[in-house]
Design a protein around this motif. Structure first.
Motif, PDB file in Angstrom:
ATOM      1  N   SER A 102      -4.085   5.806   6.005  1.00 29.52           N
ATOM      2  CA  SER A 102      -3.702   4.473   5.525  1.00 29.52           C
ATOM      3  C   SER A 102      -4.712   3.485   6.090  1.00 29.52           C
ATOM      4  O   SER A 102      -5.013   3.524   7.294  1.00 29.52           O
ATOM      5  CB  SER A 102      -2.309   4.081   6.024  1.00 29.52           C
ATOM      6  OG  SER A 102      -1.313   4.914   5.503  1.00 29.52           O
TER       7      SER A 102
ATOM      8  N   LEU B 260       3.625  -1.129   3.861  1.00 33.00           N
ATOM      9  CA  LEU B 260       3.101   0.239   3.773  1.00 33.00           C
ATOM     10  C   LEU B 260       4.256   1.188   3.468  1.00 33.00           C
ATOM     11  O   LEU B 260       5.273   1.171   4.161  1.00 33.00           O
ATOM     12  CB  LEU B 260       2.428   0.646   5.080  1.00 33.00           C
ATOM     13  CG  LEU B 260       1.986   2.112   5.167  1.00 33.00           C
ATOM     14  CD1 LEU B 260       0.882   2.399   4.159  1.00 33.00           C
ATOM     15  CD2 LEU B 260       1.511   2.462   6.584  1.00 33.00           C
TER      16      LEU B 260
ATOM     17  N   LEU C 106       0.856  -1.175   0.000  1.00 33.36           N
ATOM     18  CA  LEU C 106       0.000   0.000   0.000  1.00 33.36           C
ATOM     19  C   LEU C 106       0.895   1.228   0.000  1.00 33.36           C
ATOM     20  O   LEU C 106       1.854   1.304   0.788  1.00 33.36           O
ATOM     21  CB  LEU C 106      -0.886  -0.002   1.246  1.00 33.36           C
ATOM     22  CG  LEU C 106      -1.772   1.222   1.482  1.00 33.36           C
ATOM     23  CD1 LEU C 106      -2.848   1.304   0.400  1.00 33.36           C
ATOM     24  CD2 LEU C 106      -2.438   1.155   2.866  1.00 33.36           C
ATOM     25  N   SER C 107       0.579   2.183  -0.875  1.00 29.73           N
ATOM     26  CA  SER C 107       1.365   3.414  -0.951  1.00 29.73           C
ATOM     27  C   SER C 107       0.447   4.597  -0.651  1.00 29.73           C
ATOM     28  O   SER C 107      -0.627   4.709  -1.237  1.00 29.73           O
ATOM     29  CB  SER C 107       1.973   3.547  -2.355  1.00 29.73           C
ATOM     30  OG  SER C 107       2.781   4.693  -2.426  1.00 29.73           O
ATOM     31  N   VAL C 108       0.887   5.467   0.265  1.00 29.58           N
ATOM     32  CA  VAL C 108       0.039   6.570   0.733  1.00 29.58           C
ATOM     33  C   VAL C 108       0.878   7.838   0.834  1.00 29.58           C
ATOM     34  O   VAL C 108       2.089   7.772   1.142  1.00 29.58           O
ATOM     35  CB  VAL C 108      -0.544   6.205   2.117  1.00 29.58           C
ATOM     36  CG1 VAL C 108      -1.223   7.377   2.764  1.00 29.58           C
ATOM     37  CG2 VAL C 108      -1.516   5.058   2.002  1.00 29.58           C
TER      38      VAL C 108
ATOM     39  N   SER D 273      -1.000   9.604   8.294  1.00 30.20           N
ATOM     40  CA  SER D 273       0.160   8.750   8.018  1.00 30.20           C
ATOM     41  C   SER D 273       1.434   9.587   7.997  1.00 30.20           C
ATOM     42  O   SER D 273       1.428  10.745   7.549  1.00 30.20           O
ATOM     43  CB  SER D 273      -0.006   8.048   6.668  1.00 30.20           C
ATOM     44  OG  SER D 273      -1.181   7.276   6.654  1.00 30.20           O
TER      45      SER D 273
ATOM     46  N   VAL E 130       4.840   5.266   3.040  1.00 31.30           N
ATOM     47  CA  VAL E 130       4.273   6.605   3.176  1.00 31.30           C
ATOM     48  C   VAL E 130       5.251   7.592   2.551  1.00 31.30           C
ATOM     49  O   VAL E 130       6.388   7.748   3.026  1.00 31.30           O
ATOM     50  CB  VAL E 130       4.020   6.971   4.648  1.00 31.30           C
ATOM     51  CG1 VAL E 130       3.410   8.371   4.746  1.00 31.30           C
ATOM     52  CG2 VAL E 130       3.100   5.943   5.306  1.00 31.30           C
TER      53      VAL E 130
ATOM     54  N   SER F  45       6.250   3.807   7.513  1.00 30.02           N
ATOM     55  CA  SER F  45       6.613   2.876   6.447  1.00 30.02           C
ATOM     56  C   SER F  45       7.249   1.632   7.053  1.00 30.02           C
ATOM     57  O   SER F  45       8.293   1.699   7.717  1.00 30.02           O
ATOM     58  CB  SER F  45       7.592   3.539   5.466  1.00 30.02           C
ATOM     59  OG  SER F  45       6.979   4.646   4.827  1.00 30.02           O
TER      60      SER F  45
ATOM     61  N   HIS G  96      -6.529   1.583  10.714  1.00 30.18           N
ATOM     62  CA  HIS G  96      -6.498   2.913  10.142  1.00 30.18           C
ATOM     63  C   HIS G  96      -5.383   3.711  10.806  1.00 30.18           C
ATOM     64  O   HIS G  96      -5.277   3.729  12.051  1.00 30.18           O
ATOM     65  CB  HIS G  96      -7.834   3.630  10.364  1.00 30.18           C
ATOM     66  CG  HIS G  96      -8.963   3.018   9.597  1.00 30.18           C
ATOM     67  ND1 HIS G  96     -10.045   3.763   9.145  1.00 30.18           N
ATOM     68  CD2 HIS G  96      -9.185   1.745   9.177  1.00 30.18           C
ATOM     69  CE1 HIS G  96     -10.874   2.967   8.497  1.00 30.18           C
ATOM     70  NE2 HIS G  96     -10.380   1.740   8.512  1.00 30.18           N
TER      71      HIS G  96
END
Lengths: 116, 114
Positions: B19, B110, B11-13, B80, B112, B85, B76
């Protein structure tokens, strides 16, 4: 207070060799666990112990043995290493199983094992 | 038989955004759920947990939601931060009978971005 320590950090084994992964905790925890993590996968339980002298198999125990002679130490023994045992091994400990909440498991930094 | 599944490998945010990491389980006997965070070359560290008698638990920027009927939980992170990360693992246990043993999902990476 070092928490959970593991040695060695990294090891290369030849097929058929044996070795012991060391795990020590200084938190006086009763429960200890060995997990392995393969690339892209979650951690899978190998063996666990609920106290000195008491051990039991987890989900993937084949090819491994453990002992728990003291509260602090929980070594994992690999006999006749195979390429399928290439993985990262994590030791963890916790005070004990709670009835209404999960006691936090504290993990060591891991041992990376490569079997060639 | 994967009893705990995290279907999103990554997942990239953007920094400051939310996130949302998801986790599904199949074993209805699980009654406690946890999220662990893992940085490279380190062991997992506990982040947040939830009992099956609750549907939400909050700790600062982290909130875990549990939907028992759907056998689904989510983490959640708001807002972020780049330091978030890491790889996030969902885990489940059966409190009374399992001696603290955890069943883990495969993990979600993840990232960020600042």
């Amino acid at each position: 207070n070092a928490g959970v320590t593991q040695t060695p950090k990294f090891r290369i084994l030849k097929i058929g060799q044996s070795m012991t992964l060391q795990c020590t905790q200084d938190m006086n925890h009763n429960y200890m666990y060995w997990y392995r993590q393969d690339p892209g996968m979650g951690l899978k339980l190998i063996y666990y112990s609920v106290g000195a002298g008491i051990t039991d198999k987890g989900e993937v125990p084949n090819g491994y043995n453990v002992s728990r002679s003291t509260t602090e130490d929980f070594p994992l023994r690999l006999e006749l290493a195979a390429p399928s045992q290439t993985s990262v091994y994590f030791c963890a400990s916790t005070r004990g199983g709670g009835a209404t909440y999960q006691e936090t498991q504290y993990f060591g930094p891991g041992t990376r094992l490569l079997v060639l | 038989d994967q009893q705990v599944k995290q279907n999103s490998p990554s997942l990239s945010v953007q920094e400051g955004r939310i996130s949302i990491l998801n986790c599904d389980y199949t074993n209805s006997m699980f009654d406690y759920f946890l999220w662990y965070k893992k940085y490279p070359a380190e062991g997992p560290t506990f982040l947040i947990s939830i009992s099956s008698i609750k549907d939400k638990n909050e700790d600062g920027r982290f909130t875990v939601f549990l939907n028992k009927s759907a056998k689904h939980l989510s983490l959640h992170i708001v807002p972020s931060q780049p330091g978030d990360s890491a790889v996030y693992f969902c885990a489940a246990s059966k409190l009374v009978t399992s001696y603290g043993k955890l069943t883990f999902g495969q993990g979600t990476i993840l990232t960020v971005h600042p």
